[in-house]
Design a protein around this motif. Sequence first.
Motif, PDB file in Angstrom:
ATOM      1  N   LYS A 106      25.671  61.213   7.337  1.00  0.00           N
ATOM      2  CA  LYS A 106      27.011  61.258   7.917  1.00  0.00           C
ATOM      3  C   LYS A 106      27.058  61.960   9.270  1.00  0.00           C
ATOM      4  N   GLU A 107      25.951  62.562   9.665  1.00  0.00           N
ATOM      5  CA  GLU A 107      25.881  63.184  10.987  1.00  0.00           C
ATOM      6  C   GLU A 107      25.487  62.181  12.069  1.00  0.00           C
ATOM      7  N   LEU A 129      25.364  53.894  13.827  1.00  0.00           N
ATOM      8  CA  LEU A 129      26.168  53.149  12.853  1.00  0.00           C
ATOM      9  C   LEU A 129      26.248  51.680  13.231  1.00  0.00           C
ATOM     10  N   HIS A 189      18.273  56.130   8.500  1.00  0.00           N
ATOM     11  CA  HIS A 189      18.493  57.156   9.509  1.00  0.00           C
ATOM     12  C   HIS A 189      17.137  57.726   9.926  1.00  0.00           C
ATOM     13  N   ASP A 214      34.915  54.871   0.864  1.00  0.00           N
ATOM     14  CA  ASP A 214      34.679  56.314   1.026  1.00  0.00           C
ATOM     15  C   ASP A 214      35.942  57.034   0.583  1.00  0.00           C
ATOM     16  N   PHE A 250      37.429  60.511   7.266  1.00  0.00           N
ATOM     17  CA  PHE A 250      36.101  60.014   7.622  1.00  0.00           C
ATOM     18  C   PHE A 250      36.096  58.488   7.633  1.00  0.00           C
ATOM     19  N   ARG A 251      36.730  57.900   6.630  1.00  0.00           N
ATOM     20  CA  ARG A 251      36.787  56.429   6.541  1.00  0.00           C
ATOM     21  C   ARG A 251      37.481  55.841   7.771  1.00  0.00           C
ATOM     22  N   LEU A 285      26.141  55.777   2.843  1.00  0.00           N
ATOM     23  CA  LEU A 285      26.425  56.931   3.686  1.00  0.00           C
ATOM     24  C   LEU A 285      26.252  58.188   2.852  1.00  0.00           C
ATOM     25  N   SER A 286      25.582  59.199   3.396  1.00  0.00           N
ATOM     26  CA  SER A 286      25.293  60.371   2.593  1.00  0.00           C
ATOM     27  C   SER A 286      25.136  61.617   3.450  1.00  0.00           C
ATOM     28  N   ILE A 287      25.346  62.774   2.829  1.00  0.00           N
ATOM     29  CA  ILE A 287      25.004  64.039   3.480  1.00  0.00           C
ATOM     30  C   ILE A 287      23.609  64.484   3.074  1.00  0.00           C
ATOM     31  N   ASP A 328      30.039  55.270   0.627  1.00  0.00           N
ATOM     32  CA  ASP A 328      29.766  56.701   0.475  1.00  0.00           C
ATOM     33  C   ASP A 328      28.958  56.912  -0.804  1.00  0.00           C
ATOM     34  N   VAL A 364      35.097  56.001  10.752  1.00  0.00           N
ATOM     35  CA  VAL A 364      34.087  54.934  10.691  1.00  0.00           C
ATOM     36  C   VAL A 364      34.708  53.599  11.095  1.00  0.00           C
TER      37      VAL A 364
END
Length: 228
Positions: free
Chosen positions: A105-106, A112, A127, A9, A14-15, A82-84, A55, A18
Amino acid sequence: MATKIVIIDDHQLFREGVKRILEFEKSFQVVAEGDDGSQALDLIEEHQPDVVIMDINMPQINGVEATGMITEKYQDAKVIILSIHDDENYVMHALQTGARGYLLKEMDADALIEAVKVVADGGSYLHPRVTHNLVNEYRRLLASGEEAVSSGLRGIEIRRPLHLLTRRECEVLQMLADGKSNRGIGEALYISEKTVKNHVSNILQKMNVNDRTQAVVVAIKNGWVEVR
């Protein structure tokens, strides 16, 4: 043996977040990190991870392209995207290139951890909202009368699989199709999240599928849930 994980990512904060979540799980080991899909093959070759968390949006080679490169060389590779983006087109593209999971990502920490465990065991994990969107796409296609879908799905009679599942399991299966998380199902049915997990495990075993996504697909095809 610990589940070895590589995280790729381009957002360092963020990485690190996680990684911190994953390292709370004693059976997980983050063995390497990268900030672009261009590093993916080298990291996999060097560390031989069980799961790669990738990501989708990265500057040089994005997660979907990198996943395609990985699965072309390592057919058994287990990649979680992982995505928005929760649009079904993004999801289908990722799955077509060989991704085993797709998380927004929320997500919360429990999702996770659950996703990594499911994918590491050979299943797939989407998700809950992504699953819901895919189900809505089935509904849209049914309403539009497209032949490819209508021939297989139009006019299916909704019938509960009481020959296979208990009434409570049927309720849980319907809520899986609605895109609810384990926590959401528990709140709706006034049962604990642990009880929900037990119901989901029983459903998967009885339906002879590997994960909740496959269970929803089979349920839709057999008319066991309402597409709403």
